[in-house]
Write a protein that holds these residues in place. Structure first.
Motif, PDB file in Angstrom:
ATOM      1  N   THR A 264      -7.509   2.526  -9.223  1.00  0.00           N
ATOM      2  CA  THR A 264      -6.605   2.935  -8.138  1.00  0.00           C
ATOM      3  C   THR A 264      -6.387   1.788  -7.165  1.00  0.00           C
ATOM      4  O   THR A 264      -5.256   1.508  -6.742  1.00  0.00           O
ATOM      5  N   SER A 267      -4.236  -0.987  -8.624  1.00  0.00           N
ATOM      6  CA  SER A 267      -2.798  -0.673  -8.587  1.00  0.00           C
ATOM      7  C   SER A 267      -2.232  -0.935  -7.192  1.00  0.00           C
ATOM      8  O   SER A 267      -1.069  -1.312  -7.026  1.00  0.00           O
ATOM      9  N   MET A 268      -3.076  -0.745  -6.167  1.00  0.00           N
ATOM     10  CA  MET A 268      -2.650  -1.027  -4.792  1.00  0.00           C
ATOM     11  C   MET A 268      -2.437  -2.522  -4.583  1.00  0.00           C
ATOM     12  O   MET A 268      -1.549  -2.933  -3.837  1.00  0.00           O
ATOM     13  N   LEU A 271       0.842  -3.335  -5.620  1.00  0.00           N
ATOM     14  CA  LEU A 271       1.820  -2.675  -4.762  1.00  0.00           C
ATOM     15  C   LEU A 271       2.080  -3.452  -3.465  1.00  0.00           C
ATOM     16  O   LEU A 271       3.208  -3.475  -2.958  1.00  0.00           O
ATOM     17  N   SER A 435       1.517   6.450  -1.647  1.00  0.00           N
ATOM     18  CA  SER A 435       0.875   5.420  -2.470  1.00  0.00           C
ATOM     19  C   SER A 435      -0.163   4.623  -1.689  1.00  0.00           C
ATOM     20  O   SER A 435      -1.070   4.043  -2.272  1.00  0.00           O
TER      21      SER A 435
END
Length: 745
Positions: A264, A267-268, A271, A435
């Motif tokens: 997680t 993925s940040m 981002l 997100s």
């Protein structure tokens, strides 16, 4: 007419003689116009041994215990090398003291032993032994400088006023005799009769061992785990970079930076790359940082042992005692972290003397502050501080301890350190809320006023131990300012097990019985928080502790000497024997910090006149009798105790019960620790093995002891068939004996 002054040691007697300019020294004393000054060598007397009351107690047999005399008696202390004879020096000095007191020109006696529980007993033992009738007075001092000696002599108190202090000291002596003599003897006979090693059991020894054991268990049972943090570097318009840590609100609404899911966070990272961000909040707070409190003995021992290699708490006490006897520091065996309010004038005099010539002399200024002078935070003695006498020559060890005490004292009278703490909260822009729910937090610290920390800076110069204070600096940004994510990454953090106890952390737990103590979780060498220190001080003043400042270092040393614990670098860990003792010893109260703390609290209450000595001793007697019976009736074996193997025997293997050797004799293979109750025996004519069509051999027993089981083929079954199986020799916990079990192959 003259008075006899009895000091605790020759060096203190000389200090008193010097204060009155008495030059005439005779054999065992100084003689002046008004005073005859003599000395003890610590305790000149000791309690009778059990065999002194009853000759048959020379040999330890379980049926003779518990042994508690109707009346406790004292004798001249034993020779250090030969316990069967008197110490000749002690006998000579006692005779000198007696002759001086009995002189016709002597009208009374002044006890000048240390003003504490143990010091009171050192003097009172002598007076009780002599059945002294002449008036006895007490001088109560915190230091042996000429000024204080003369002041103390002018303020003598009748020794009868010290009755509560005497009761606490005598009560402690008799209680430790009852517990130590009885439980050490019975435990040694019960668990270790096959060895020459004595199992030392004591009121303070065992709960201290339990503290170390519990920490060892925490470490042993700790399950390693990992969490992840998201870190980002932000760049300002001025190309300055600062780091932030990602936080999200947890279910309880608290900020949390630890995450279990690495994917997680990864993925940040993708981002937020190169995304703009905004300083949504900037908090700036000025804070004050007071100097750490003055030293008591435990804090001084903890500071020195954690800062310098090769130091033990016992060594710190010995060096501090030497400095005290040389008049350079005040009484070291104290639990207080403040000074009595009556000492303000004396303290200013000491400060004005010590500050001369220091690089920061102009910043030192005497202040009357509750952190320094507070009667409510003083036990029987004030905190440890230097005297006005400047040392002329010190050994390297004395220099270490003296400088620590002096520097801690000077810190109190320097400005309060001040720093500015800044907190930036940064939010990424142009990223969907779902997100990226959280924000990045950055913290920085800038020192504004060096204050008392200047002492640390000068102390650190030229020493390996010194560490510079490195503040985390943040760039000059404003709220709402835009920045950019320069890069980001996921950091993996492995949760660490608790650290093994050091002498510093062990002393603190002993001092407070573990109450409100978190210091062992802190970084090595860091001071406890103000809140922790004040809670600790309240615990000390209540008397709820293990041992006293004077005895804790000795307790740690005794644990090492008994081979219950060992040093591993600066850490203290249990030996196999220490672990076995904690796990096996049936008198569990003696391992309980709460129980031992209550006993020490009771002694403190006796000292304050709130509890009676006789009631306390009745409690100890009842406990001792119960504990002796519990040990006698115990069916377990103490592992970790080593019994010598007979010279004509070769060990077959290691006993799985107690760790001693298993040897072969004519009829069996058995543990050499059988005298202490180890029942591990395999008979050569074992009926079960015979029924299976096999024979007990040395090779078979060797394999069994090595692997925990031994494999056989062609074992005979009840129906006449043969089969293969492993045989195990398993203990029945109810009977204590062993039975065979099969595991089919």
């Amino acid at each position: 007419m003259k008075k006899v002054i009895i000091a605790e040691k020759p060096s203190v007697a000389k200090n008193i003689a010097d204060a009155f300019d008495i030059k005439t020294k005779r054999d065992g004393y100084y003689e002046g116009e008004d005073y005859l000054i003599t000395w003890a060598f610590g305790h000149l007397l000791q309690l009778y041994d059990a065999k002194d009351y009853d000759e048959s107690m020379k040999s330890w047999r379980l049926e003779k215990f518990p042994f508690i005399p109707e009346e406790f008696k004292y004798k001249v202390k034993s020779d250090g090398k030969n316990k069967a004879i008197e110490d000749a020096g002690a006998r000579k000095q006692l005779n000198i003291i007696k002759d001086l007191i009995d002189r016709e020109d002597v009208e009374g006696v002044i006890s000048a032993t240390d003003f504490d529980r143990e010091g009171q007993v050192i003097g009172d033992e002598i007076f009780l032994y002599f059945n002294e009738k002449k008036p006895i007075y007490r001088i109560l001092l915190n230091e042996w400088t000429p000024e204080e000696v003369k002041k103390g002599i002018s303020q003598l108190r009748p020794n009868e006023e010290m009755k509560s202090l005497q009761d606490a000291g005598i009560g402690r002596q008799w209680a430790d005799w009852m517990i130590g003599i009885n439980l050490t003897s019975v435990a040694t006979v019960k668990y270790n009769s096959g060895s020459k090693k004595i199992l030392n059991i004591g009121r303070v020894l065992l709960p201290t061992l339990k503290i170390i054991y519990d920490r060892d268990k925490e470490i042993e049972q700790f399950e390693a785990s990992t969490y992840y943090k998201l870190l980002a570097n932000f760049k300002t318009s001025q190309d300055e970079v600062f780091e932030g840590t990602y936080y999200e609100k947890d279910e309880e609404g608290k900020d949390n930076e630890k995450f279990d899911n690495k994917a997680t966070l990864e993925s940040m990272v993708e981002l937020i790359k190169n995304k703009p961000a905004q300083i949504v909040e900037k908090q700036v707070e000025k804070k004050k940082e007071y100097a750490p409190f003055l030293f008591n003995l435990s804090n001084l021992q903890g500071y020195i042992t954690s800062k310098y290699k090769g130091w033990t708490s016992d060594k710190v006490l010995k060096v501090a005692q030497s400095l005290y006897e040389k008049k350079y520091i005040t009484y070291p065996r104290t639990g207080s972290l403040a000074l009595e309010e009556s000492l303000k004038g004396r303290t200013k005099k000491v400060l004005d003397t010590l500050k001369i010539g220091l690089p920061y002399e102009s910043q030192i200024c005497f202040v009357d502050h509750k952190r320094i002078f507070d009667n409510s935070k003083v036990e029987s003695h004030s905190a440890i501080v230097p005297t006005y006498i400047i040392p002329k020559s010190l050994t390297p060890d004395e220099q270490v301890v003296y400088n620590a005490v002096k520097n801690r004292f000077l810190m109190q009278f320097l400005p309060i350190a001040e720093f500015e703490e800044t907190k930036l909260i940064t939010k990424i822009i142009d990223v969907p809320e779902e997100s990226l729910k959280g924000v990045f937090i950055s913290k920085g610290k800038v020192q504004l006023v060096e204050g008392w920390r200047i002492v640390e800076k000068f102390e650190a110069k030229g020493t390996k131990e010194g560490k510079e204070n490195k503040d985390t600096l943040l760039p000059q940004v404003t709220q709402d300012e835009l920045v950019e994510v320069k890069n980001a990454n996921v950091a993996e953090v492995t949760r660490k097990p608790p650290k093994a106890h050091t002498e510093k952390t062990l002393l603190r737990v002993m001092e407070t019985c573990g109450k409100s103590f978190k210091g062992d979780e802190k970084e090595e060498g860091k001071e406890e928080s103000e809140e922790d220190t004040l809670k600790m001080m309240a615990s000390i003043l209540s008397g709820f502790s293990i041992g006293t400042p004077a005895t804790r270092a000795e307790t740690i040393k005794k644990l090492k000497d008994a081979e219950y614990i060992r040093a591993k670098g600066k850490s203290l860990v249990c030996t196999d024997l220490g672990k076995a003792l904690v796990e096996t010893f049936p008198a569990k109260q003696l391992l309980d910090l709460e129980y031992t703390g209550r006993l020490e609290k009771t002694l403190s209450d006796i000292e304050k006149g709130k509890f009676q000595k006789d009631e306390f001793l009745s409690m100890i007697k009842a406990f001792t009798e119960e504990a002796v019976e519990a040990i006698k009736n115990d069916t377990r074996v103490l592992s970790g105790t080593k019994v010598e193997v007979p010279k004509n025997m070769e060990p077959v293997g290691v006993c799985p019960v107690c760790g001693n050797a298993v040897v072969e004799n004519e009829k069996a293979f058995g543990c050499v620790n059988w005298k202490s109750g180890c029942k591990y025996t395999i008979w050569k004519n074992d009926k079960y093995i015979t029924m299976l069509g096999k024979t007990v051999t040395r090779q078979m027993v060797e394999l069994l002891l090595k692997n925990g089981k031994v494999g056989f083929r062609n074992l005979k079954g009840r129906n006449g068939n043969t089969y293969a199986a492993y045989l195990k020799y398993v203990k029945n916990d109810q009977t204590g004996y062993f039975n065979w079990e099969q595991e089919f192959i």
